[in-house]
Design a protein around this motif. Structure first.
Motif, PDB file in Angstrom:
ATOM      1  N   GLY A 242       0.797  -1.226   0.000  1.00  0.00           N
ATOM      2  CA  GLY A 242       0.000   0.000   0.000  1.00  0.00           C
ATOM      3  C   GLY A 242       0.831   1.279   0.000  1.00  0.00           C
ATOM      4  O   GLY A 242       0.280   2.375  -0.028  1.00  0.00           O
TER       5      GLY A 242
ATOM      6  N   TRP B 249       3.665   3.661  -1.862  1.00  0.00           N
ATOM      7  CA  TRP B 249       4.332   3.932  -3.138  1.00  0.00           C
ATOM      8  C   TRP B 249       5.551   4.826  -2.926  1.00  0.00           C
ATOM      9  O   TRP B 249       5.547   5.691  -2.051  1.00  0.00           O
ATOM     10  CB  TRP B 249       3.415   4.707  -4.074  1.00  0.00           C
ATOM     11  CG  TRP B 249       2.350   3.926  -4.754  1.00  0.00           C
ATOM     12  CD1 TRP B 249       1.022   3.932  -4.442  1.00  0.00           C
ATOM     13  CD2 TRP B 249       2.504   3.061  -5.875  1.00  0.00           C
ATOM     14  NE1 TRP B 249       0.338   3.123  -5.307  1.00  0.00           N
ATOM     15  CE2 TRP B 249       1.222   2.565  -6.201  1.00  0.00           C
ATOM     16  CE3 TRP B 249       3.600   2.648  -6.644  1.00  0.00           C
ATOM     17  CZ2 TRP B 249       1.000   1.690  -7.249  1.00  0.00           C
ATOM     18  CZ3 TRP B 249       3.371   1.772  -7.700  1.00  0.00           C
ATOM     19  CH2 TRP B 249       2.090   1.302  -7.998  1.00  0.00           C
TER      20      TRP B 249
ATOM     21  N   PHE C 125       8.409   7.034  -5.626  1.00  0.00           N
ATOM     22  CA  PHE C 125       8.706   7.374  -7.017  1.00  0.00           C
ATOM     23  C   PHE C 125       9.948   8.246  -7.080  1.00  0.00           C
ATOM     24  O   PHE C 125      10.171   9.096  -6.202  1.00  0.00           O
ATOM     25  CB  PHE C 125       7.523   8.140  -7.624  1.00  0.00           C
ATOM     26  CG  PHE C 125       7.791   8.679  -9.001  1.00  0.00           C
ATOM     27  CD1 PHE C 125       7.736   7.849 -10.113  1.00  0.00           C
ATOM     28  CD2 PHE C 125       8.107  10.027  -9.187  1.00  0.00           C
ATOM     29  CE1 PHE C 125       7.990   8.351 -11.391  1.00  0.00           C
ATOM     30  CE2 PHE C 125       8.354  10.529 -10.464  1.00  0.00           C
ATOM     31  CZ  PHE C 125       8.296   9.682 -11.566  1.00  0.00           C
TER      32      PHE C 125
ATOM     33  N   MET D 292      12.675   3.904  -0.056  1.00  0.00           N
ATOM     34  CA  MET D 292      11.695   4.933   0.299  1.00  0.00           C
ATOM     35  C   MET D 292      10.313   4.306   0.512  1.00  0.00           C
ATOM     36  O   MET D 292       9.602   4.660   1.445  1.00  0.00           O
ATOM     37  CB  MET D 292      11.617   5.971  -0.832  1.00  0.00           C
ATOM     38  CG  MET D 292      11.731   7.395  -0.335  1.00  0.00           C
ATOM     39  SD  MET D 292      11.431   8.678  -1.583  1.00  0.00           S
ATOM     40  CE  MET D 292      11.987   8.062  -3.110  1.00  0.00           C
TER      41      MET D 292
ATOM     42  N   ARG E  47       3.682   3.544   7.714  1.00  0.00           N
ATOM     43  CA  ARG E  47       2.721   4.622   7.972  1.00  0.00           C
ATOM     44  C   ARG E  47       1.400   4.458   7.212  1.00  0.00           C
ATOM     45  O   ARG E  47       0.499   5.260   7.375  1.00  0.00           O
ATOM     46  CB  ARG E  47       3.333   5.962   7.596  1.00  0.00           C
ATOM     47  CG  ARG E  47       4.614   6.282   8.363  1.00  0.00           C
ATOM     48  CD  ARG E  47       4.987   7.721   8.110  1.00  0.00           C
ATOM     49  NE  ARG E  47       6.306   8.062   8.593  1.00  0.00           N
ATOM     50  CZ  ARG E  47       6.556   8.578   9.790  1.00  0.00           C
ATOM     51  NH1 ARG E  47       5.581   8.775  10.642  1.00  0.00           N
ATOM     52  NH2 ARG E  47       7.786   8.907  10.132  1.00  0.00           N
ATOM     53  N   VAL E  48       1.313   3.467   6.300  1.00  0.00           N
ATOM     54  CA  VAL E  48       0.073   3.361   5.524  1.00  0.00           C
ATOM     55  C   VAL E  48      -1.021   2.705   6.369  1.00  0.00           C
ATOM     56  O   VAL E  48      -0.732   1.981   7.317  1.00  0.00           O
ATOM     57  CB  VAL E  48       0.258   2.550   4.208  1.00  0.00           C
ATOM     58  CG1 VAL E  48       1.314   3.174   3.337  1.00  0.00           C
ATOM     59  CG2 VAL E  48       0.550   1.098   4.487  1.00  0.00           C
TER      60      VAL E  48
ATOM     61  N   GLU F 177       2.776  12.361   0.143  1.00  0.00           N
ATOM     62  CA  GLU F 177       1.335  12.550  -0.038  1.00  0.00           C
ATOM     63  C   GLU F 177       0.555  11.613   0.862  1.00  0.00           C
ATOM     64  O   GLU F 177       0.923  10.441   1.005  1.00  0.00           O
ATOM     65  CB  GLU F 177       0.943  12.199  -1.466  1.00  0.00           C
ATOM     66  CG  GLU F 177       1.276  13.245  -2.483  1.00  0.00           C
ATOM     67  CD  GLU F 177       1.032  12.666  -3.853  1.00  0.00           C
ATOM     68  OE1 GLU F 177      -0.143  12.563  -4.262  1.00  0.00           O
ATOM     69  OE2 GLU F 177       2.017  12.281  -4.508  1.00  0.00           O
TER      70      GLU F 177
ATOM     71  N   ILE G 292      -0.481   8.350   5.203  1.00  0.00           N
ATOM     72  CA  ILE G 292       0.520   8.558   4.156  1.00  0.00           C
ATOM     73  C   ILE G 292       0.446   7.419   3.151  1.00  0.00           C
ATOM     74  O   ILE G 292       0.219   6.268   3.501  1.00  0.00           O
ATOM     75  CB  ILE G 292       1.921   8.658   4.793  1.00  0.00           C
ATOM     76  CG1 ILE G 292       2.061  10.035   5.444  1.00  0.00           C
ATOM     77  CG2 ILE G 292       3.012   8.429   3.747  1.00  0.00           C
ATOM     78  CD1 ILE G 292       3.400  10.311   6.047  1.00  0.00           C
ATOM     79  N   LYS G 293       0.615   7.774   1.894  1.00  0.00           N
ATOM     80  CA  LYS G 293       0.457   6.768   0.857  1.00  0.00           C
ATOM     81  C   LYS G 293       1.662   6.710  -0.077  1.00  0.00           C
ATOM     82  O   LYS G 293       2.019   5.663  -0.596  1.00  0.00           O
ATOM     83  CB  LYS G 293      -0.782   7.111   0.046  1.00  0.00           C
ATOM     84  CG  LYS G 293      -1.101   6.098  -0.992  1.00  0.00           C
ATOM     85  CD  LYS G 293      -2.113   6.647  -1.968  1.00  0.00           C
ATOM     86  CE  LYS G 293      -2.024   5.879  -3.251  1.00  0.00           C
ATOM     87  NZ  LYS G 293      -2.694   6.582  -4.329  1.00  0.00           N
ATOM     88  N   ALA G 294       2.300   7.856  -0.330  1.00  0.00           N
ATOM     89  CA  ALA G 294       3.354   7.857  -1.335  1.00  0.00           C
ATOM     90  C   ALA G 294       4.442   8.865  -1.003  1.00  0.00           C
ATOM     91  O   ALA G 294       4.178   9.896  -0.386  1.00  0.00           O
ATOM     92  CB  ALA G 294       2.769   8.176  -2.700  1.00  0.00           C
ATOM     93  N   ALA G 295       5.643   8.514  -1.415  1.00  0.00           N
ATOM     94  CA  ALA G 295       6.781   9.416  -1.251  1.00  0.00           C
ATOM     95  C   ALA G 295       7.479   9.528  -2.592  1.00  0.00           C
ATOM     96  O   ALA G 295       7.541   8.554  -3.346  1.00  0.00           O
ATOM     97  CB  ALA G 295       7.741   8.849  -0.210  1.00  0.00           C
ATOM     98  N   SER G 296       7.971  10.707  -2.905  1.00  0.00           N
ATOM     99  CA  SER G 296       8.767  10.778  -4.121  1.00  0.00           C
ATOM    100  C   SER G 296       9.936  11.716  -3.947  1.00  0.00           C
ATOM    101  O   SER G 296       9.907  12.638  -3.144  1.00  0.00           O
ATOM    102  CB  SER G 296       7.915  11.195  -5.317  1.00  0.00           C
ATOM    103  OG  SER G 296       7.398  12.471  -5.117  1.00  0.00           O
ATOM    104  N   GLU G 297      10.962  11.389  -4.682  1.00  0.00           N
ATOM    105  CA  GLU G 297      12.159  12.211  -4.654  1.00  0.00           C
ATOM    106  C   GLU G 297      12.464  12.569  -6.089  1.00  0.00           C
ATOM    107  O   GLU G 297      12.471  11.705  -6.956  1.00  0.00           O
ATOM    108  CB  GLU G 297      13.326  11.415  -4.064  1.00  0.00           C
ATOM    109  CG  GLU G 297      14.574  12.241  -3.979  1.00  0.00           C
ATOM    110  CD  GLU G 297      15.791  11.460  -3.509  1.00  0.00           C
ATOM    111  OE1 GLU G 297      15.686  10.234  -3.322  1.00  0.00           O
ATOM    112  OE2 GLU G 297      16.839  12.089  -3.351  1.00  0.00           O
TER     113      GLU G 297
ATOM    114  N   GLU H 196      12.124  11.029   6.084  1.00  0.00           N
ATOM    115  CA  GLU H 196      11.490  10.663   7.350  1.00  0.00           C
ATOM    116  C   GLU H 196      10.937  11.895   8.076  1.00  0.00           C
ATOM    117  O   GLU H 196       9.783  11.913   8.514  1.00  0.00           O
ATOM    118  CB  GLU H 196      12.563   9.968   8.212  1.00  0.00           C
ATOM    119  CG  GLU H 196      12.051   9.196   9.378  1.00  0.00           C
ATOM    120  CD  GLU H 196      11.166   8.023   8.976  1.00  0.00           C
ATOM    121  OE1 GLU H 196      10.556   7.468   9.877  1.00  0.00           O
ATOM    122  OE2 GLU H 196      11.066   7.691   7.775  1.00  0.00           O
TER     123      GLU H 196
ATOM    124  N   ALA I 274       7.994  13.339   6.266  1.00  0.00           N
ATOM    125  CA  ALA I 274       6.781  12.557   6.526  1.00  0.00           C
ATOM    126  C   ALA I 274       6.177  12.935   7.878  1.00  0.00           C
ATOM    127  O   ALA I 274       4.951  12.994   8.033  1.00  0.00           O
ATOM    128  CB  ALA I 274       7.099  11.073   6.486  1.00  0.00           C
TER     129      ALA I 274
END
Lengths: 461, 449
Positions: A58, A60, A62, A83, A90-91, B37, B43-48, B124, B127
């Motif tokens: 769950g 993601w 990128f 990452m 945390r999901v 995001e 929290i669902k997604a992280a991007s760099e 981290e 987040a």
């Protein structure tokens, strides 16, 4: 490209990701802009890079990189996976990414590739259109002409075994003149954008777009602002497409379902409009700007019947939304470029034609307004509020098209507006657009027939 | 890396000159940003994102070419220089083009643009900010049916501008933005609102305030109604004022739009175009300002420009091209979308000088009217006609908010709007495009239905 993608995917899986995918893009753009016969912008660009996603439970992650070496891809693949793993704790909702393994090579052949057309030839064409708009009438006070082409090669692969190579080719020509008479100043924008090679610019529509734009801007000099109020509105095909796109299309992007961010959340399978209303999103149409063979996750593009006889029947899916909602992905996942993550998006979106003759539709309306073409529109799907603006229109008085009006805004609520559509024309047309979502722009088309909406608020001065 | 950006730029400029450019300019940028995001309260997604590229502008006989590429590899940069040159050769000369800016002007350093804390921020810690904003929103919405979207974006970047006339400038900058977007269901109704903050300094970000404010606003927008339309006063909250002035007026004082006759304020230079109490300054040197930089996108020094003083239009916003064309001083307002485009013109920190009162006092003094917290609209820049949906707003009667609004539009011409500003508050806030307090418009046409 295949081995580079595999290296990144393997690095991500080895680090602990459950799913990974890679998009490697090589795109070339040319933009030529003239203002008043003089070069304003002569631009060429090359986009080269890879976007890599990793997923677990769950979560993601990128990242994108322009380091297209084996070591660069390996490092990015591993760091994206790290990452995702860090985000996992945390999901709140765990799920898996499921989907088919797709292998395809899809070549897009055009008569005149952009790269085989000289910059001089493109410049001469833009100059001709710019001159055309200025020469139309002495009241045309300023001209602006923009030509753009985009050639894309995209290779994508994922850990389900998908590997897909696609190509795309989209040209566009825009004429945006300003006219002046005393202190009265007006401007318009006419554009032609479809899918194909440079041969599109040989078409009559492209070759005469300067004249068409100038004709409209001169006509606009005699337009008036409309008085605000609640009107019966007949939309032309272009504006109807914008209404469908803003007031409905965004709200059926399936990423809104897990996020609870659409007012249509509980409406699947229920009546959202009259029985004669059908709405379609179709990326498989030939030669359209919003068309593609495979989406940005490798799913084969498919025609989506969003509303059938007034009932909400389908959504726009990515692999994630299809996995989470336990449905089949339908190829609606798109990204602006390798620098962005794919999201559920529209392609070519339109209302199906009905049985009214356009003349009869106007006659039958008696008193109201006919709205044409568009400036822009936007929506907030979680709240159900949308607005869009017609570039011009005409008052309908005693069933006849009368005084020209301009910049007419229309506001409404997603849940209310479709039910107000009470007559649908038997004509059809699609127009070029560019759709924005989360900071990403993708080429689309929108359209349909003329259609009438009863009793909607129209802004006035 | 800063040295190598300048060095790569120097080489590109030299190569362009060797290939026949009269003048050349390289714009390079390198950035690293994190984005986290959250969806449905988690929290669902992280991007760099690590972005780097170079754009090369070349001029041959007053003909201009431009090319960019998203790498700094030598062969790619050389190909971009060659493309730029061939585009310049094929272009139509612009007699109004005079020169790129030279390096003779005096520079002042814009202060507070770089915060090491943001530069060093880990994924981290980023987040953690989102968790705090979600928690603060939840606290307000406790016990209700809600789904919170939230996000944070932090960025650390450096750009470099090098040209044939001796400009060689580079500057690092950081920024962070944080938002909460709660969606709330109640009975048959569903609504949403949002709050955000943007800053160049981490210690200015207050996740608890963002979360609390977003939650409270959302509750206030449940069960909206339509109203009977007509002419009535409009209070624009800072976000609404920023949408109307930051987009709708800032573009009208863009010298390029004025020169092309596309702006609704064309020919009004030196005239009173707004209410006497309106003062707007464009300040490229505001300490820690979101739009601050020591030099603009052509390497020209940043300025403070008085745009409106006592309601009188004092200056337009210029880059080197428009300033040379009008034979006036460059105001240092060249801007570009990083390395991927030619310089155009935009505001830096577009600031409405604060006066007295705030949104709440304006509401309490209002017999009947509407509040526009925000709109996504902009006027027709040529005619000035504005038809704006109140995307978030309220109906006010007898000094009190009666209910939120739906399907309601404001219609007014921008020239009238500027003249009808009756009150300017002191509740200024920083938005993406401006620094502005609340403002009150005497009357506008309201349609609702």
């Amino acid at each position: 490209m295949e081995d580079l993608a595999q290296i990144a995917i393997e690095a991500a899986l080895k680090t602990g990701a459950r799913f990974a995918d890679v998009r490697i893009e090589n795109s070339a753009t040319t933009i030529i802009e003239l203002n008043d016969g003089v070069s304003k912008q002569s631009l060429s660009s090359r986009l080269k890079g890879a976007g890599i996603r990793a997923f677990i439970d769950g979560a993601w992650a990128f990242a994108h990189t322009t380091d297209l070496t084996k070591s660069g891809m390996r490092a990015t693949g591993a760091s994206v996976a790290k990452m995702a793993i860090a985000t996992r704790k945390r999901v709140s909702e765990k799920f898996e990414i499921e989907g088919p393994s797709v292998q395809a090579r899809s070549y897009y052949n055009v008569k005149k590739p952009f790269s085989k057309t000289t910059i001089e030839e493109k410049m001469a064409f833009v100059k001709a259109i710019d001159d055309q708009a200025r020469d139309y009438d002495a009241r045309v006070s300023s001209t602006r002409t923009i030509y753009g082409d985009l050639w894309t090669e995209l290779y994508l692969a994922n850990s389900l075994g998908t590997n897909v190579y696609t190509q795309n080719s989209i040209p566009r020509i825009i004429s945006a003149p300003t006219a002046k008479e005393g202190t009265n100043r007006q401007r318009v924008l006419k554009s032609l954008g479809v899918r194909g090679g440079y041969e599109i610019m040989d078409s009559d529509e492209a070759q005469n777009i300067g004249t068409a734009a100038a004709e409209l801007v001169i006509e606009l000099l005699s337009s008036v602002s409309v008085k605000g109020g609640v009107y019966n509105v007949v939309m032309d095909p272009i504006l109807n497409g914008v209404m469908i796109h803003e007031a409905f299309g965004h709200a059926v992007e399936a990423d809104n379902w897990p996020a609870h961010a659409t007012v249509l959340e509980d409406k699947v399978g229920t009546q959202v409009g009259p029985e004669n209303l059908s709405i379609i999103d179709d990326p498989t149409l030939d030669g359209m700007r919003g068309s593609y063979e495979y989406d940005w996750e490798g799913t084969k593009a498919k025609k989506r019947l969003l509303v059938k006889e007034g009932i909400l029947t389908d959504l726009l899916h990515s692999l994630e939304t299809a996995s989470r909602l336990n449905l089949e992905a339908n190829g609606a996942s798109r990204s602006q470029s390798f620098m962005y993550e794919p999201l559920p998006r529209m392609s070519n979106t339109f209302m199906e034609p009905g049985d009214w003759e356009v003349d009869e539709l106007i006659q039958d309306t008696k008193s109201g307004i006919l709205l044409c073409s568009f400036n822009y529109g936007y929506t907030q799907t979680a709240k159900g509020q949308f607005m869009f603006q017609a570039s011009h229109g005409y008052l309908i008085e005693n069933g006849e098209k009368g005084q020209m009006i301009r910049d007419v805004s229309l506001a409404g609520n997603i849940l209310e507006v479709l039910a107000k559509v009470d007559a649908i024309g038997n004509d059809f047309m699609l127009d070029a657009g560019t759709c924005g979502k989360n900071g990403q722009a993708v080429p689309t088309m929108t359209g349909g027939p003329h259609a009438r909406i009863r009793e909607v608020p129209v802004g006035g001065m | 890396m800063v040295d190598s950006l300048l060095a790569i730029g120097e080489k590109a400029v030299k190569l362009a000159e060797k290939l026949g450019a009269d003048q050349a300019e390289a714009y390079l940028a390198q950035s690293r940003s994190f984005e986290i995001e959250a969806e449905n309260n988690a929290i669902k997604a992280a991007s760099e994102s690590r972005d780097v590229g170079i754009g090369i502008r070349t001029i041959i006989d007053k003909k201009i070419g431009f090319a960019y590429v998203t790498t700094l590899q030598r062969s790619d940069v050389e190909e971009a220089v060659e493309h730029s040159i061939s585009l310049a050769r094929a272009s139509i000369p612009d007699p109004a083009f005079h020169s790129l800016p030279d390096s003779l002007s005096k520079y002042h350093n814009a202060m507070g643009l770089f915060d090491k804390q943001i530069h060093d921020l880990t994924a981290e810690a980023t987040a953690e900010l989102v968790i705090r904003v979600i928690d603060a929103t939840k606290e307000v919405l406790d016990g209700q049916d809600y789904a919170i979207e939230a996000g944070v974006q932090s960025s650390s970047s450096v750009n470099a501008i090098i040209n044939s006339l001796g400009i060689a400038k580079t500057e690092p900058r950081t920024s962070i933005s944080l938002y909460s977007y709660p969606i709330l269901k109640h009975d048959d109704d569903q609504t949403a609102s949002y709050e955000y903050q943007i800053s160049r300094r981490l210690d200015e970000i207050d996740p608890e305030w963002v979360g609390k404010s977003a939650g409270e606003l959302t509750i206030g927008f449940l069960h909206p109604k339509i109203i009977e339309g007509g002419e009535m006063p409009v209070i624009f909250a800072p976000l609404g004022a920023s949408a109307i002035l930051g987009r709708g007026f800032a573009d009208a004082v863009n010298a390029e739009e004025v020169q092309m006759g596309r702006s609704y304020i064309a020919d009004a230079f030196g005239e009173r175009i707004a209410s006497e109490n309106l003062e707007i300054v464009d300040d490229g040197l505001l300490p820690s300002g979101i739009g601050s930089r020591s030099f603009d996108a052509e390497g020209y020094p940043s300025h403070q420009t008085s745009v409106i003083e006592g309601g009188v239009l004092k200056s337009l916003l210029h880059n080197s091209y428009t300033a040379n064309k009008d034979c006036v001083d460059n105001t240092g307002n060249a801007s570009r979308p990083s390395y991927s485009g030619l310089p155009s013109i935009s505001t830096t920190n577009f600031i409405v000088s604060p006066r007295n009162g705030d949104m709440n006092t304006f509401i309490s003094e209002l017999d009947k009217g509407v509040v526009c917290r925000n709109t996504g609209d902009r006027p027709n820049m040529t005619t000035g006609d504005l038809s704006a949906m109140i995307i978030e707003g309220y109906y006010v009667e007898n000094g009190e908010i009666k209910h939120p609004l739906k399907n309601t539009l404001i219609g007014i011409n921008m020239r009238d709007l500027l003249k009808r500003i009756s009150h300017i508050g002191n509740d200024s806030r920083t938005t993406y495009s401006m620094v502005t307090p609340s403002i009150v418009i005497e009357h506008a046409n309201i349609t609702s239905g």
